[in-house]
Design a protein around this motif. Structure first.
Motif, mmCIF file in Angstrom:
data_model
loop_
_atom_site.group_PDB
_atom_site.id
_atom_site.type_symbol
_atom_site.label_atom_id
_atom_site.label_comp_id
_atom_site.label_asym_id
_atom_site.label_seq_id
_atom_site.Cartn_x
_atom_site.Cartn_y
_atom_site.Cartn_z
ATOM 1 N N VAL A 82 0.860 -1.206 -0.017
ATOM 2 C CA VAL A 82 -0.048 0.043 0.137
ATOM 3 C C VAL A 82 0.869 1.194 -0.055
ATOM 4 O O VAL A 82 0.764 2.268 -0.769
ATOM 5 C CB VAL A 82 -0.962 -0.180 1.263
ATOM 6 C CG1 VAL A 82 -1.818 1.118 1.533
ATOM 7 C CG2 VAL A 82 -1.981 -1.276 1.009
ATOM 8 N N ASP A 83 1.763 1.177 0.719
ATOM 9 C CA ASP A 83 2.695 2.300 1.044
ATOM 10 C C ASP A 83 3.623 2.732 -0.343
ATOM 11 O O ASP A 83 3.925 3.846 -0.675
ATOM 12 C CB ASP A 83 3.777 2.411 2.031
ATOM 13 C CG ASP A 83 3.203 2.678 3.383
ATOM 14 O OD1 ASP A 83 1.860 2.878 3.440
ATOM 15 O OD2 ASP A 83 3.716 2.330 4.352
ATOM 16 N N ARG A 84 3.874 1.570 -1.063
ATOM 17 C CA ARG A 84 4.486 1.807 -2.494
ATOM 18 C C ARG A 84 3.594 2.443 -3.416
ATOM 19 O O ARG A 84 4.157 3.235 -4.230
ATOM 20 C CB ARG A 84 5.200 0.575 -2.894
ATOM 21 C CG ARG A 84 6.434 0.063 -2.089
ATOM 22 C CD ARG A 84 7.460 -0.868 -2.888
ATOM 23 N NE ARG A 84 6.465 -2.192 -2.629
ATOM 24 C CZ ARG A 84 5.858 -2.877 -3.452
ATOM 25 N NH1 ARG A 84 5.738 -2.288 -4.489
ATOM 26 N NH2 ARG A 84 5.172 -4.218 -3.091
ATOM 27 N N LEU A 85 2.372 1.976 -3.239
ATOM 28 C CA LEU A 85 1.399 2.463 -4.404
ATOM 29 C C LEU A 85 1.069 3.907 -4.019
ATOM 30 O O LEU A 85 1.261 4.700 -4.850
ATOM 31 C CB LEU A 85 0.137 1.651 -4.171
ATOM 32 C CG LEU A 85 0.123 0.267 -4.849
ATOM 33 C CD1 LEU A 85 -1.185 -0.546 -4.379
ATOM 34 C CD2 LEU A 85 0.500 0.166 -6.100
ATOM 35 N N LEU A 86 1.257 4.273 -2.574
ATOM 36 C CA LEU A 86 0.916 5.694 -2.607
ATOM 37 C C LEU A 86 2.051 6.655 -2.744
ATOM 38 O O LEU A 86 1.913 7.609 -3.223
ATOM 39 C CB LEU A 86 0.734 5.978 -0.940
ATOM 40 C CG LEU A 86 -0.719 5.350 -0.293
ATOM 41 C CD1 LEU A 86 -0.767 5.173 1.187
ATOM 42 C CD2 LEU A 86 -1.987 6.007 -0.583
ATOM 43 N N ASP A 87 3.178 5.877 -2.561
ATOM 44 C CA ASP A 87 4.732 6.633 -3.088
ATOM 45 C C ASP A 87 4.616 7.285 -4.372
ATOM 46 O O ASP A 87 4.897 8.369 -4.779
ATOM 47 C CB ASP A 87 5.870 5.921 -2.712
ATOM 48 C CG ASP A 87 6.135 5.677 -1.131
ATOM 49 O OD1 ASP A 87 5.363 6.554 -0.335
ATOM 50 O OD2 ASP A 87 6.642 4.865 -0.761
ATOM 51 N N ARG A 88 3.863 6.386 -5.145
ATOM 52 C CA ARG A 88 4.146 6.787 -6.861
ATOM 53 C C ARG A 88 2.882 7.329 -7.038
ATOM 54 O O ARG A 88 2.838 7.572 -8.606
ATOM 55 C CB ARG A 88 4.545 5.398 -7.548
ATOM 56 C CG ARG A 88 3.316 4.440 -7.464
ATOM 57 C CD ARG A 88 3.902 3.200 -8.244
ATOM 58 N NE ARG A 88 2.576 2.312 -8.761
ATOM 59 C CZ ARG A 88 2.787 1.043 -8.759
ATOM 60 N NH1 ARG A 88 4.164 0.424 -8.567
ATOM 61 N NH2 ARG A 88 1.774 0.068 -9.131
ATOM 62 N N MET A 89 1.963 7.544 -6.342
ATOM 63 C CA MET A 89 0.487 8.234 -7.012
ATOM 64 C C MET A 89 0.742 9.553 -7.372
ATOM 65 O O MET A 89 1.185 10.349 -6.268
ATOM 66 C CB MET A 89 -0.436 7.881 -6.106
ATOM 67 C CG MET A 89 -0.978 6.607 -6.298
ATOM 68 S SD MET A 89 -2.416 6.306 -4.762
ATOM 69 C CE MET A 89 -3.655 7.217 -5.444
ATOM 70 N N PRO A 90 0.393 10.163 -8.604
ATOM 71 C CA PRO A 90 0.386 11.548 -8.698
ATOM 72 C C PRO A 90 -0.464 12.372 -8.116
ATOM 73 O O PRO A 90 -1.618 11.830 -7.597
ATOM 74 C CB PRO A 90 0.314 11.594 -10.223
ATOM 75 C CG PRO A 90 -0.612 10.318 -10.591
ATOM 76 C CD PRO A 90 0.032 9.484 -9.515
ATOM 77 N N GLN A 91 -0.720 13.785 -8.110
ATOM 78 C CA GLN A 91 -1.708 14.381 -7.373
ATOM 79 C C GLN A 91 -3.020 14.344 -8.024
ATOM 80 O O GLN A 91 -3.905 14.396 -7.294
ATOM 81 C CB GLN A 91 -1.124 16.160 -7.360
ATOM 82 C CG GLN A 91 -2.002 16.706 -6.413
ATOM 83 C CD GLN A 91 -1.721 18.356 -6.392
ATOM 84 O OE1 GLN A 91 -0.924 18.571 -7.143
ATOM 85 N NE2 GLN A 91 -2.347 19.137 -5.655
#
Length: 397
Positions: A115-124
């Motif tokens: 989950v954290d890795r997905l959140l790290d790469r999500m654009p605004q």
């Protein structure tokens, strides 16, 4: 008469007023094809418990729907959900043994990392379904079956096509897509199973290795093994995607409830349960009668197909106070999102864990996110969003 095969124009986008009408005026609603739509919480609970009068086997109803011997017929009549003992008992026991509290506790750090890795790469500016909600269960189920990460790309589309074939009515294109997905998925799994037989994994964490090995009652046949691997993906993918996506949409739409959760994260477990009740990822279940029965004064013959309306039962005013309100502090919350009886969802604890961690980690980063557009999934049985366009906020301090 309300018809699932030909519902009102607004039903897919907003079925809930229609559910309320069914609960009030037609809790057992005959359908034009001879089936029956059942909506009351007490009736669904009773049907789930009575596995003698109401069976899960769907060979009789799926033969005309999919074609006897077709890829979709083979899959849906061999997988766990549409089977009764002894196959259901054998497969469920193996799966349950792989999803013990100890095994789930070992999985939690990896889930948090995913989950954290997905959140790290999500654009605004992002799609919360494509970039977040749909990615989480694919990775978790891929881990359960130890599918190499480089081979996971087709899994979501296969799952969507196969589950899409369970809708009450199908176009020729949907049917063809579902058949093709089963064929392609089977071919992939035959190769994966052969590799796993040659190099078994750890049965404590690798569900595929455990399924191949069987238990003291014997081994699954090759077809049973393949089709229940497909089932594991299907059962945990779209429903969990819908849980996370609907949770994010509801928290956006009810900012006072979101603020309660941001202020007091210990409410997260209760919040997940309310999302499951209020927007059940799976809106319909099915059973078939083995004998003539009467429900709420309606005579139902033997061999009739029952559509169990989970989405309506979870709004039943006989069970839930103010059922049309979204309330993350609701207690008790005896929803039927995971069905009930011997067929209660085998992965319910894993799904709850995925929902809890996904929503918690997301809100910690983006408490003030805004959904700017949404596209409904367009399904009756599986309710969720195909897209949730959003603008993300900064991280919470």
């Amino acid at each position: 008469m309300f018809s699932l095969a030909n519902p009102p124009a607004d039903f897919i986008e907003n079925p809930f007023p229609h559910y309320d009408h069914l609960l009030r005026d037609a809790p057992v609603c005959p359908q034009p094809d001879g089936s029956f739509l059942v909506s009351k919480h007490a009736d669904l609970s009773a049907v789930y418990r009575d596995t003698t009068t109401y069976i899960s086997d769907k060979k009789q109803s799926f033969a005309p729907k999919f074609g006897p011997g077709s890829p979709l017929f083979e899959h849906h009549t061999t997988s766990l959900v549409f089977n009764d003992p002894p196959l259901h008992t054998r497969v469920r026991r193996i799966m349950t043994s792989a999803l013990t509290p100890k095994a789930l506790a070992r999985m939690e750090p990896g889930l948090i990392d995913t989950v954290d890795r997905l959140l790290d790469r999500m654009p605004q500016h992002t799609d919360l379904i494509e970039e977040f909600a749909a990615q989480i269960p694919i990775q978790i189920i891929g881990n359960l079956l130890d599918v190499p990460r480089s081979e996971r790309a087709p899994l979501r589309d296969w799952s969507l096509a196969i589950l899409g074939a369970l809708e009450p009515t199908l176009t020729d294109d949907q049917l063809a897509l579902g058949h093709a997905a089963v064929i392609e998925f089977k071919s992939y799994l035959q190769d994966l199973i052969a590799r796993r037989r040659a190099a078994p994994g750890d049965p404590e964490t690798d569900v595929l290795t455990r399924l191949i090995a069987g238990d003291d009652t014997g081994q699954l046949s090759e077809i049973e093994l393949i089709q229940n691997c497909i089932f594991i993906l299907n059962a945990g993918h779209e429903t969990t995607t819908n849980l996370i996506g609907s949770g994010l949409a509801l928290l956006h739409d009810y900012p006072e409830q979101k603020q309660k959760l941001v202020t007091d994260p210990t409410l997260m477990n209760a919040a997940v349960e309310e999302v499951l009740r209020y927007r059940s990822p799976n809106q319909l279940g099915n059973r078939e009668t083995t004998a003539a029965v009467t429900l709420r004064g309606v005579a139902i013959p033997a061999g009739a197909n029952l559509h169990l309306c989970i989405g309506a039962a979870n709004r039943d005013p006989d069970v839930f106070d103010n059922p049309t309100e979204f309330d993350i502090t609701r207690h008790p919350n005896r929803h039927l999102a995971f069905a009930g009886g011997p067929h209660v969802c085998v992965g319910l604890t894993l799904a709850r864990m995925e929902g809890r961690i996904a929503l918690d980690r997301f809100l910690r980063r983006h408490p003030d996110f805004a959904i700017t557009a949404r596209t409904h999934g367009g399904r009756i049985r599986f309710r969720g969003y195909a897209a949730l366009d959003a603008t993300l906020s900064g991280a919470k301090l």
